[in-house]
Design an enzyme around this catalytic site. Structure first.
Site, PDB file in Angstrom:
ATOM      1  N   ASP A  22       0.837  -1.207   0.000  1.00  0.00           N
ATOM      2  CA  ASP A  22       0.000   0.000   0.000  1.00  0.00           C
ATOM      3  C   ASP A  22       0.868   1.252   0.000  1.00  0.00           C
ATOM      4  O   ASP A  22       2.001   1.230   0.494  1.00  0.00           O
ATOM      5  CB  ASP A  22      -0.908  -0.041   1.244  1.00  0.00           C
ATOM      6  CG  ASP A  22      -2.098   0.898   1.115  1.00  0.00           C
ATOM      7  OD1 ASP A  22      -2.297   1.487   0.038  1.00  0.00           O
ATOM      8  OD2 ASP A  22      -2.828   1.035   2.114  1.00  0.00           O
ATOM      9  N   GLY A  23       0.322   2.333  -0.538  1.00  0.00           N
ATOM     10  CA  GLY A  23       0.988   3.632  -0.466  1.00  0.00           C
ATOM     11  C   GLY A  23       1.674   4.072  -1.750  1.00  0.00           C
ATOM     12  O   GLY A  23       2.365   5.095  -1.766  1.00  0.00           O
ATOM     13  N   GLY A  25       0.286   5.361  -4.392  1.00  0.00           N
ATOM     14  CA  GLY A  25      -0.293   6.640  -4.814  1.00  0.00           C
ATOM     15  C   GLY A  25       0.256   7.792  -3.982  1.00  0.00           C
ATOM     16  O   GLY A  25       0.665   8.830  -4.520  1.00  0.00           O
ATOM     17  N   HIS A  39       2.989   3.160  -8.886  1.00  0.00           N
ATOM     18  CA  HIS A  39       2.843   1.720  -9.151  1.00  0.00           C
ATOM     19  C   HIS A  39       4.080   1.192  -9.875  1.00  0.00           C
ATOM     20  O   HIS A  39       4.558   0.103  -9.580  1.00  0.00           O
ATOM     21  CB  HIS A  39       1.585   1.450  -9.981  1.00  0.00           C
ATOM     22  CG  HIS A  39       0.317   1.855  -9.293  1.00  0.00           C
ATOM     23  ND1 HIS A  39       0.061   1.539  -7.979  1.00  0.00           N
ATOM     24  CD2 HIS A  39      -0.764   2.572  -9.708  1.00  0.00           C
ATOM     25  CE1 HIS A  39      -1.128   2.027  -7.630  1.00  0.00           C
ATOM     26  NE2 HIS A  39      -1.639   2.662  -8.658  1.00  0.00           N
ATOM     27  N   SER A  67      -7.327  -5.890  -5.843  1.00  0.00           N
ATOM     28  CA  SER A  67      -8.476  -6.451  -5.127  1.00  0.00           C
ATOM     29  C   SER A  67      -9.734  -6.305  -5.984  1.00  0.00           C
ATOM     30  O   SER A  67      -9.759  -5.510  -6.934  1.00  0.00           O
ATOM     31  CB  SER A  67      -8.675  -5.721  -3.800  1.00  0.00           C
ATOM     32  OG  SER A  67      -9.218  -4.435  -4.038  1.00  0.00           O
ATOM     33  N   THR A  68     -10.768  -7.039  -5.628  1.00  0.00           N
ATOM     34  CA  THR A  68     -12.031  -6.903  -6.385  1.00  0.00           C
ATOM     35  C   THR A  68     -12.554  -5.467  -6.248  1.00  0.00           C
ATOM     36  O   THR A  68     -13.228  -4.966  -7.144  1.00  0.00           O
ATOM     37  CB  THR A  68     -13.107  -7.901  -5.885  1.00  0.00           C
ATOM     38  OG1 THR A  68     -13.228  -7.759  -4.475  1.00  0.00           O
ATOM     39  CG2 THR A  68     -12.728  -9.334  -6.177  1.00  0.00           C
ATOM     40  N   ASN A  70     -10.675  -2.810  -6.235  1.00  0.00           N
ATOM     41  CA  ASN A  70      -9.848  -1.887  -7.029  1.00  0.00           C
ATOM     42  C   ASN A  70     -10.463  -1.527  -8.391  1.00  0.00           C
ATOM     43  O   ASN A  70     -10.076  -0.543  -9.014  1.00  0.00           O
ATOM     44  CB  ASN A  70      -8.431  -2.444  -7.248  1.00  0.00           C
ATOM     45  CG  ASN A  70      -7.555  -2.357  -6.011  1.00  0.00           C
ATOM     46  OD1 ASN A  70      -6.645  -3.167  -5.820  1.00  0.00           O
ATOM     47  ND2 ASN A  70      -7.793  -1.369  -5.152  1.00  0.00           N
ATOM     48  N   ARG A 190       1.608  -4.987   6.197  1.00  0.00           N
ATOM     49  CA  ARG A 190       0.928  -3.949   5.420  1.00  0.00           C
ATOM     50  C   ARG A 190       1.767  -2.684   5.484  1.00  0.00           C
ATOM     51  O   ARG A 190       2.138  -2.231   6.579  1.00  0.00           O
ATOM     52  CB  ARG A 190      -0.473  -3.659   5.924  1.00  0.00           C
ATOM     53  CG  ARG A 190      -1.164  -2.615   5.028  1.00  0.00           C
ATOM     54  CD  ARG A 190      -2.624  -2.392   5.332  1.00  0.00           C
ATOM     55  NE  ARG A 190      -3.226  -1.554   4.296  1.00  0.00           N
ATOM     56  CZ  ARG A 190      -4.471  -1.610   3.894  1.00  0.00           C
ATOM     57  NH1 ARG A 190      -5.293  -2.480   4.432  1.00  0.00           N
ATOM     58  NH2 ARG A 190      -4.934  -0.800   2.951  1.00  0.00           N
ATOM     59  N   LEU A 197      -7.171  -4.999   7.229  1.00  0.00           N
ATOM     60  CA  LEU A 197      -6.906  -6.199   6.418  1.00  0.00           C
ATOM     61  C   LEU A 197      -7.500  -6.082   5.011  1.00  0.00           C
ATOM     62  O   LEU A 197      -7.126  -6.849   4.117  1.00  0.00           O
ATOM     63  CB  LEU A 197      -7.454  -7.444   7.111  1.00  0.00           C
ATOM     64  CG  LEU A 197      -6.747  -7.806   8.425  1.00  0.00           C
ATOM     65  CD1 LEU A 197      -7.391  -9.033   9.058  1.00  0.00           C
ATOM     66  CD2 LEU A 197      -5.256  -8.072   8.198  1.00  0.00           C
TER      67      LEU A 197
HETATM   68  C1  FPP Z   1      -1.580   0.123  -3.439  1.00  0.00           C
HETATM   69  O1  FPP Z   1      -1.178   1.459  -3.457  1.00  0.00           O
HETATM   70  C2  FPP Z   1      -1.105  -0.601  -4.606  1.00  0.00           C
HETATM   71  C3  FPP Z   1      -1.877  -1.249  -5.534  1.00  0.00           C
HETATM   72  C4  FPP Z   1      -3.365  -1.295  -5.493  1.00  0.00           C
HETATM   73  C5  FPP Z   1      -1.283  -1.910  -6.685  1.00  0.00           C
HETATM   74  C6  FPP Z   1      -0.012  -2.631  -6.412  1.00  0.00           C
HETATM   75  C7  FPP Z   1       0.614  -3.011  -7.683  1.00  0.00           C
HETATM   76  C8  FPP Z   1       1.941  -3.000  -7.943  1.00  0.00           C
HETATM   77  C9  FPP Z   1       2.983  -2.657  -6.978  1.00  0.00           C
HETATM   78  C10 FPP Z   1       2.416  -3.394  -9.279  1.00  0.00           C
HETATM   79  C11 FPP Z   1       1.988  -4.796  -9.548  1.00  0.00           C
HETATM   80  C12 FPP Z   1       3.012  -5.597 -10.123  1.00  0.00           C
HETATM   81  C13 FPP Z   1       3.237  -6.887  -9.808  1.00  0.00           C
HETATM   82  C14 FPP Z   1       4.036  -7.707 -10.728  1.00  0.00           C
HETATM   83  C15 FPP Z   1       2.717  -7.539  -8.589  1.00  0.00           C
HETATM   84  P1  FPP Z   1      -2.306   2.571  -3.557  1.00  0.00           P
HETATM   85  O2  FPP Z   1      -2.503   2.901  -4.983  1.00  0.00           O
HETATM   86  O3  FPP Z   1      -3.530   2.091  -2.851  1.00  0.00           O
HETATM   87  O4  FPP Z   1      -1.649   3.759  -2.798  1.00  0.00           O
HETATM   88  P2  FPP Z   1      -2.400   4.909  -1.964  1.00  0.00           P
HETATM   89  O5  FPP Z   1      -3.133   4.219  -0.847  1.00  0.00           O
HETATM   90  O6  FPP Z   1      -1.295   5.769  -1.479  1.00  0.00           O
HETATM   91  O7  FPP Z   1      -3.320   5.613  -2.916  1.00  0.00           O
END
Ligand code: FPP
Length: 247
Positions: A22-23, A25, A39, A67-68, A70, A190, A197
């Site tokens: 997470d994090g 963004g 990402h 996740s579903t 997302n 996390r 969770l």
């Molecule tokens: C959460 O950060 C991250 C995700 C929902 C996507 C994670 C995906 C990757 C790291 C790339 C995937 C690649 C592979 C091969 C596994 P967020 O967007 O929720 O961050 P935020 O909470 O700060 O907005």
């Protein structure tokens, strides 16, 4: 830098670690960059953490990649994440094979966009004989979906007269989860300071140690993984017993 690796007890390595990455963004926003670049930077952490986990003998690493829930993100971000997955899997197959990483997935993967599903299946097929570590990508995954899916399957078996409800034990239920054959995670990490969770592996983490760190996923690497493992090793896992029963 302190040598965290040498402090890790090789006798007490968790065989399965699950991570809510997470994090991404917020990491990007902090740097004045578009979220998608967060990402992209997160992929570097995936690579570093997978290699570090394999090096110390972790056998399964499960990453919550999509996740579903997302799907509710802005469409452009969903598209970018799906393309990133395709690009990453295609680009990493050679290294996965070189490093003994077997790729697999949990979740409702058949509902992923066709290109993502195709690349994912290719990645799984081409790495299926690797044995050093299994990298489990949770894609279009949610624990409630998984538990409902398992329940429906068992209900159908009962309805067809092939299963007596009294036979539904934990082991029978686990056979229908998308993680069947994979041991439960002993450690769940996390990143980004959130302590939730978020519908991840709810059945499987019943006895997992939970580790929350403020570090954003793109800044989470080998050292941060070792810190989490050291924290895990310093805890007493009692499984409902008292301290004195453990020695
Ligand atoms: C959460 O950060 C991250 C995700 C929902 C996507 C994670 C995906 C990757 C790291 C790339 C995937 C690649 C592979 C091969 C596994 P967020 O967007 O929720 O961050 P935020 O909470 O700060 O907005």
């Amino acid at each position: 830098m302190t040598d965290l690796k040498s402090q890790i007890n090789p006798e007490k390595i968790p065989q399965h670690i699950a991570i809510i990455m997470d994090g991404n963004g917020r990491w990007a926003k902090q740097k004045g960059m578009p979220r998608v670049l967060g990402h992209h930077s997160g992929v570097k952490s995936v690579r570093e953490v997978t290699e570090a986990a394999a090096q110390i003998g972790v056998k399964y690493l499960t990453l919550y990649a999509f996740s579903t829930e997302n799907w509710n993100r802005p469409p452009a971000e969903v598209t970018a994440l799906m393309s990133l997955l395709v690009e990453t899997i295609k680009g990493e197959i050679r290294d996965l094979n070189k490093n003994g990483v077997r790729l697999t997935a949990i979740g409702d993967i058949e509902a992923l966009p066709a290109a993502t599903l195709k690349t994912l299946k290719e990645g799984i097929e081409k790495t299926k004989d690797n044995q050093r570590i299994t990298l489990v990508l949770a894609l279009n995954y949610s624990a409630k979906w998984e538990i409902l899916h398992a329940t429906r399957k068992l209900a159908e078996e009962v309805k067809a007269g092939r299963l007596d409800p009294a036979q539904i034990t934990e082991a029978v239920f686990e056979e229908e989860l998308s993680t069947h054959g994979i041991p439960d995670p002993e450690l769940l990490i996390r990143t980004s300071g959130e302590a939730r969770l978020s519908n991840f592996l709810l059945w499987q983490v019943a006895y997992a140690e939970l580790y929350f760190t403020p570090v954003y996923w793109p800044d989470f690497g080998q050292q941060e993984l070792f810190e989490a493992i050291l924290s895990f090793q310093n805890r007493e896992r009692r499984f409902g017993r008292i301290s004195e029963q453990l020695t």
